[in-house]
Design an enzyme around this catalytic site. Structure first.
Site, mmCIF file in Angstrom:
data_model
loop_
_atom_site.group_PDB
_atom_site.id
_atom_site.type_symbol
_atom_site.label_atom_id
_atom_site.label_comp_id
_atom_site.label_asym_id
_atom_site.label_seq_id
_atom_site.Cartn_x
_atom_site.Cartn_y
_atom_site.Cartn_z
ATOM 1 N N GLU A 17 33.923 -10.299 39.140
ATOM 2 C CA GLU A 17 33.545 -8.886 38.990
ATOM 3 C C GLU A 17 32.046 -8.685 39.166
ATOM 4 O O GLU A 17 31.232 -9.476 38.701
ATOM 5 C CB GLU A 17 33.973 -8.417 37.596
ATOM 6 N N ALA A 51 29.696 4.652 34.389
ATOM 7 C CA ALA A 51 30.393 5.481 33.399
ATOM 8 C C ALA A 51 30.287 6.978 33.705
ATOM 9 O O ALA A 51 31.223 7.736 33.456
ATOM 10 C CB ALA A 51 29.856 5.175 32.013
ATOM 11 N N ALA A 125 44.354 7.943 32.212
ATOM 12 C CA ALA A 125 44.423 7.161 33.454
ATOM 13 C C ALA A 125 45.763 7.358 34.169
ATOM 14 O O ALA A 125 45.815 7.351 35.403
ATOM 15 C CB ALA A 125 44.194 5.686 33.145
ATOM 16 N N TYR A 145 44.827 -3.660 26.978
ATOM 17 C CA TYR A 145 43.991 -4.087 25.849
ATOM 18 C C TYR A 145 44.808 -4.965 24.890
ATOM 19 O O TYR A 145 45.518 -4.442 24.026
ATOM 20 C CB TYR A 145 43.444 -2.834 25.127
HETATM 21 P P1 FAD Z 1 43.832 5.255 29.332
HETATM 22 O O1 FAD Z 1 44.876 4.370 29.909
HETATM 23 O O2 FAD Z 1 43.900 6.690 29.699
HETATM 24 O O3 FAD Z 1 43.883 5.085 27.750
HETATM 25 C C1 FAD Z 1 42.856 5.611 26.909
HETATM 26 C C2 FAD Z 1 43.413 5.868 25.521
HETATM 27 O O4 FAD Z 1 44.311 6.975 25.570
HETATM 28 C C3 FAD Z 1 44.207 4.712 24.931
HETATM 29 O O5 FAD Z 1 43.961 4.684 23.546
HETATM 30 C C4 FAD Z 1 45.664 5.086 25.207
HETATM 31 O O6 FAD Z 1 46.555 4.523 24.264
HETATM 32 C C5 FAD Z 1 45.595 6.610 25.099
HETATM 33 N N1 FAD Z 1 46.571 7.285 25.974
HETATM 34 C C6 FAD Z 1 46.871 6.979 27.255
HETATM 35 N N2 FAD Z 1 47.790 7.851 27.743
HETATM 36 C C7 FAD Z 1 48.058 8.714 26.727
HETATM 37 C C8 FAD Z 1 48.926 9.851 26.600
HETATM 38 N N3 FAD Z 1 49.707 10.250 27.608
HETATM 39 N N4 FAD Z 1 48.959 10.527 25.409
HETATM 40 C C9 FAD Z 1 48.173 10.126 24.368
HETATM 41 N N5 FAD Z 1 47.330 9.060 24.436
HETATM 42 C C10 FAD Z 1 47.287 8.368 25.593
HETATM 43 N N6 FAD Z 1 34.750 1.719 32.283
HETATM 44 C C11 FAD Z 1 33.896 2.231 33.211
HETATM 45 O O7 FAD Z 1 33.195 3.218 32.920
HETATM 46 N N7 FAD Z 1 33.785 1.693 34.469
HETATM 47 C C12 FAD Z 1 34.525 0.621 34.862
HETATM 48 O O8 FAD Z 1 34.400 0.154 36.005
HETATM 49 C C13 FAD Z 1 35.427 0.041 33.915
HETATM 50 N N8 FAD Z 1 36.207 -1.021 34.250
HETATM 51 C C14 FAD Z 1 37.104 -1.525 33.340
HETATM 52 C C15 FAD Z 1 37.927 -2.608 33.718
HETATM 53 C C16 FAD Z 1 38.840 -3.153 32.813
HETATM 54 C C17 FAD Z 1 39.728 -4.304 33.252
HETATM 55 C C18 FAD Z 1 38.931 -2.619 31.492
HETATM 56 C C19 FAD Z 1 39.892 -3.223 30.508
HETATM 57 C C20 FAD Z 1 38.133 -1.550 31.112
HETATM 58 C C21 FAD Z 1 37.222 -0.980 32.022
HETATM 59 N N9 FAD Z 1 36.411 0.118 31.684
HETATM 60 C C22 FAD Z 1 35.517 0.641 32.614
HETATM 61 C C23 FAD Z 1 36.472 0.696 30.330
HETATM 62 C C24 FAD Z 1 37.539 1.830 30.252
HETATM 63 O O9 FAD Z 1 37.146 2.894 31.089
HETATM 64 C C25 FAD Z 1 37.622 2.288 28.796
HETATM 65 O O10 FAD Z 1 38.197 1.283 28.001
HETATM 66 C C26 FAD Z 1 38.314 3.631 28.530
HETATM 67 O O11 FAD Z 1 38.052 4.022 27.170
HETATM 68 C C27 FAD Z 1 39.824 3.643 28.693
HETATM 69 O O12 FAD Z 1 40.199 3.636 30.000
HETATM 70 P P2 FAD Z 1 41.763 3.456 30.386
HETATM 71 O O13 FAD Z 1 41.860 3.587 31.843
HETATM 72 O O14 FAD Z 1 42.310 2.246 29.761
HETATM 73 O O15 FAD Z 1 42.362 4.780 29.676
#
Ligand code: FAD
Length: 290
Positions: A17, A51, A125, A145
Site C-alpha cells: 500500500e 480523507a 460504503a 474490521y
Molecule cells: P462503512 O462500511 O460504511 O461502515 C461504517 C460504519 O457504518 C460501520 O460502523 C458500519 O457497521 C456502519 N454501517 C454500515 N452500513 C450501515 C447501514 N446500512 N446502517 C447502519 N450502519 C451501517 N480512509 C480514508 O480516508 N482513505 C483511505 O484510503 C482508506 N483506506 C482504508 C483501507 C482499509 C483496508 C480500511 C480497513 C480502512 C480504510 N480507511 C480509509 C478508513 C475508513 O474510511 C474508515 O474506517 C471509515 O470510518 C469506515 O469506512 P467503511 O468503508 O468501512 O464504512
C-alpha cells in the site's frame, strides 16, 4: 487485471500500500516510491485516498503510474464521506479513462464538524459500492474490521452491515490491521457464520517506529497484544532496534497466516519500499513471486 481473478487461483499473493502526495510538487518523489515498490513485484499495489478528497487527482495519478507505467495491477481507494456524488462520479470516470479496474470503495471517517449526510452524499460504503457497480465493469473491494468498526455497537451489528456491503457488490474485502492473528481467525469464523462469501485479505502493518503505534491505536482502537507491547516498550527509544523488531513481528504474523491457509496478505507498507523489501526477503522461500 482484476484482483478477483487472482484471489481464487490457489497461489499465495502479497500486496503493498502507498499513500498519495499532498502537493503536486511531491508527485515525482511519489512516483519514485512506486518504481521502488514495483521492483518487489507485489501482486497488486493499492493507493489510498486523502480523507477530505482534496488530493483525489494524485490518487488517480499514482494508480496510473502503478498500472500503466510500472505494469503492476493498481487498486485505487475511493472514499465518499467528504464529497458529493458528482465529485465521486468524476473520479470514477477518471479511473475508467486510465483503465483502472480495481476500486476499494470506502465511506471514510465522518468529518467532526460537518453536516452529514447532505442530500447529494452517500451515507455508507454499501451505497457507493452499488453505484460504482452501476457505472462500469469494476472489481470492487470493501473494508472490514476484525475487532469491529469503532462506530458499531457490536461486532454482530458490524457483520450485518458487512453482509449488506458484500451483497451490494463487493468482490473482496481487506481487513483493518490487527496485531494478533487469533483476532483474524476468530473473525473468519463469524464471517463464515454470516454466510459472507467474499475473499478476505488479511491486512498487516509493520510498525517500525514508536510514533506509529500511538496513532494507530487512537485511530482504529486496535487491541495490542502483550508480546507486541513488550517490543514497543523495550525498543521505542532505539529507532534501529524498533524497525528491526517491527519487521520481524510483521514477518512472523505473515508466516503464521500463510501456514494456516490464508492466501493473500496486504502489507500496509506506507511508502516504505525498504521495509516491504526486507519483509519479502524474509519470506523468500515461503512466498514465490510470479
Ligand atoms: P462503512 O462500511 O460504511 O461502515 C461504517 C460504519 O457504518 C460501520 O460502523 C458500519 O457497521 C456502519 N454501517 C454500515 N452500513 C450501515 C447501514 N446500512 N446502517 C447502519 N450502519 C451501517 N480512509 C480514508 O480516508 N482513505 C483511505 O484510503 C482508506 N483506506 C482504508 C483501507 C482499509 C483496508 C480500511 C480497513 C480502512 C480504510 N480507511 C480509509 C478508513 C475508513 O474510511 C474508515 O474506517 C471509515 O470510518 C469506515 O469506512 P467503511 O468503508 O468501512 O464504512
Amino acid at each position: 487485471m482484476k484482483i478477483s481473478e487472482f484471489l481464487n487461483n490457489g497461489k499465495v499473493g502479497i500486496s503493498c500500500e502507498l499513500f498519495p502526495p499532498k502537493l503536486g510538487s511531491q508527485l515525482n518523489n511519489a512516483k519514485e516510491v512506486v518504481r521502488e515498490m514495483a521492483k518487489l513485484s507485489p501482486s497488486y499495489m493499492s493507493i489510498t485516498y486523502g480523507a477530505t478528497g482534496g488530493t483525489s487527482e494524485y490518487t488517480v495519478d499514482i494508480a496510473n503510474e502503478i498500472q500503466n507505467v510500472n505494469h503492476i495491477p493498481a487498486l485505487a481507494h475511493l472514499t465518499c464521506v467528504s464529497s458529493t456524488k458528482e465529485k465521486v462520479h468524476s473520479v470514477i470516470e477518471q479511473l475508467k479513462e486510465k483503465h483502472i479496474e480495481n476500486i476499494l470503495a470506502l465511506r471514510g471517517d465522518i468529518p467532526r464538524e460537518a453536516d452529514f449526510p447532505l442530500p447529494n452524499q452517500y451515507r455508507y460504503a454499501c451505497e457507493l459500492i452499488a453505484d460504482i457497480k452501476s457505472q462500469g465493469d469494476f472489481c470492487i473491494g470493501g473494508a472490514c474490521y476484525p475487532e469491529g468498526h469503532p462506530e458499531a455497537d457490536s461486532i454482530q451489528e458490524d457483520l450485518v452491515h458487512l453482509k449488506e456491503k458484500v451483497d451490494a457488490g463487493c468482490d473482496f474485502l481487506t481487513t483493518q490491521m490487527f496485531f494478533d492473528n487469533n483476532i483474524y481467525y476468530n473473525f473468519m469464523y463469524k464471517v463464515l457464520q454470516k454466510n459472507i462469501k467474499a475473499p478476505v485479505i488479511a491486512g498487516i502493518m509493520p510498525v517500525t517506529n514508536s510514533g506509529q503505534i500511538k496513532k494507530i491505536i487512537s485511530l482504529s482502537g486496535n487491541m495490542v497484544p502483550p508480546r507486541f507491547k513488550a517490543i514497543v516498550d523495550r525498543f521505542s527509544d532505539n529507532p534501529a532496534a524498533m524497525r528491526q523488531a517491527g519487521i520481524a513481528y510483521a514477518t512472523e504474523q505473515i508466516i503464521d497466516l500463510i501456514a494456516n491457509g490464508v492466501d493473500h496478505v496486504h502489507i500496509y507498507t506506507m511508502n516504505k519500499p525498504d521495509v516491504a523489501g526486507e519483509i519479502l526477503q524474509n519470506l523468500s522461500e515461503i512466498y514465490i513471486r510470479n
